[in-house]
Design a protein around this motif. Structure first.
Motif, mmCIF file in Angstrom:
data_model
loop_
_atom_site.group_PDB
_atom_site.id
_atom_site.type_symbol
_atom_site.label_atom_id
_atom_site.label_comp_id
_atom_site.label_asym_id
_atom_site.label_seq_id
_atom_site.Cartn_x
_atom_site.Cartn_y
_atom_site.Cartn_z
ATOM 1 N N PRO A 15 25.686 -21.375 -13.170
ATOM 2 C CA PRO A 15 27.135 -21.598 -13.168
ATOM 3 C C PRO A 15 27.814 -21.117 -14.442
ATOM 4 C CG PRO A 15 26.028 -23.622 -13.736
ATOM 5 C CD PRO A 15 24.936 -22.626 -13.424
ATOM 6 N N HIS A 16 27.046 -20.534 -15.375
ATOM 7 C CA HIS A 16 27.612 -20.063 -16.638
ATOM 8 C C HIS A 16 27.960 -18.584 -16.528
ATOM 9 C CE1 HIS A 16 26.685 -23.736 -18.932
ATOM 10 N NE2 HIS A 16 25.625 -23.805 -18.142
ATOM 11 N N TYR B 244 31.706 -22.149 -17.945
ATOM 12 C CA TYR B 244 31.550 -22.272 -16.504
ATOM 13 C C TYR B 244 32.575 -21.376 -15.820
ATOM 14 C CZ TYR B 244 28.791 -26.349 -17.799
ATOM 15 O OH TYR B 244 27.841 -27.175 -18.355
ATOM 16 N N TYR C 71 34.013 -26.337 -11.699
ATOM 17 C CA TYR C 71 32.595 -26.692 -11.756
ATOM 18 C C TYR C 71 32.430 -28.162 -12.142
ATOM 19 C CZ TYR C 71 27.829 -27.153 -13.465
ATOM 20 O OH TYR C 71 26.541 -27.594 -13.677
#
Length: 319
Positions: free
Chosen positions: A169-170, A189, A199
């Protein structure tokens, strides 16, 4: 703040954009590294003091390949991401086959958390494979939700991640990804498109679900909101007791959506908004009194050893 763009303030005051870490929520499969001023302090990566790439440092029990954790006599189930027990708890609760209030909780030993022995059994039932736990990532696979699907993950969305630059998710830039030694968690995120800022951490979803169930079973001892629960007492009051990870230098030290600076530099100077050693550690100390469970056997604190060897007063303490 309804938008989350960075992991930097995890463990800090909510007014600063902070939110509880897995250590704060008593997540039993975190197996965090201790706080000894080393790279990755308080993370699941167990780095030596001179490590450069935090993401390359080992996690406990992650020796059976990707999306897998070993089960050992010493630690039981090794590190697994929170979306794994989240899926297992959700499946078990929705099945209607459990006497939840009678079997899942024991306030005297586990507070408002589900007993670890119960979590172990639920996780193994859904994901156990011999002496390992094997699971799918929390994403759509060929358009179908995986067995651990978590819709607030927003990992690897197009077009922001089309160049293989994102880390779960980064959302790293290609320049940061190409540097090769920068831990993906330092990247923001999802910060572009319609899902920017949406997120949410699966460990928070698990903590919320646990507390919601506990409140149904023990309403007088388990409040419906986490900050009022036993785990939330004292949260965010003192950064020098916080379970926050020491950050790196960013390309803009005043922007929560900033990217890590290239070339990479750790730790941050702390001159901007991102937490460094000065904010997070007591003056003159190599450790900090951050309540939680940690695995200390893999971190070689060279400064502590050198101090003891020289006969000088050691600033290293076990917490």
């Amino acid at each position: 703040n309804p938008c989350y763009y960075t992991k930097a303030f995890a463990g800090l005051d909510p007014m600063l954009g902070g939110y509880p870490t897995p250590i704060d929520t008593h997540y039993p499969y975190e197996f965090a590294a201790p706080f000894m001023m080393q790279p990755g302090d308080g993370s699941t990566h167990h780095c030596q003091q001179d490590a450069i790439d935090i993401g390359a440092c080992p996690k406990l029990g992650k020796d059976c390949g990707p999306d897998c954790a070993s089960i050992t006599d010493t630690y039981g189930i090794g590190h697994i991401p929170p979306f794994v027990p989240l899926a297992a708890v959700k499946n078990a609760y929705n099945s209607g086959n459990h006497n939840v209030c009678a079997d899942w909780f024991h306030f005297a030993t586990s507070g408002c958390n589900i007993k670890k022995s119960v979590l172990d059994e639920l996780v193994y039932k859904d994901f156990g494979d011999g002496n390992t736990i094997k699971y799918q990532p929390p994403i759509l696979i060929d358009g179908v939700p995986s067995s651990t699907y978590f819709r607030l993950e927003y990992g690897g969305e197009s077009p922001a991640c089309d160049e293989g630059n994102c880390r779960g998710p980064h959302y790293c830039t290609k320049e940061v990804a190409d540097a090769g030694v920068i831990w993906g968690d330092f990247c923001p995120y999802v910060s572009t498109g319609e899902n920017a800022g949406l997120y949410r951490h699966p460990h928070l979803a698990l903590a919320a679900l646990e507390l919601w169930i506990a409140n149904q079973c023990m309403p007088t001892t388990c409040p419906s909101t986490w900050l009022d629960s036993p785990n939330g007492q004292g949260y965010g009051e003192d950064p020098k007791r916080a379970t926050s990870i020491t950050w790196c230098e960013m390309d803009n030290d005043e922007d929560p959506m900033a990217q890590p600076a290239v070339p990479y530099e750790w730790p941050t100077s702390g001159k901007g908004i991102f937490p460094g050693h000065k904010l997070l550690y007591p003056h003159g100390e190599m450790t900090k009194p951050a309540p939680g469970l940690y695995v200390t056997e893999y971190v070689n604190d060279k400064s502590c050893k050198e101090s003891k060897k020289s006969g000088k007063k050691s600033k290293c303490r076990s917490k």
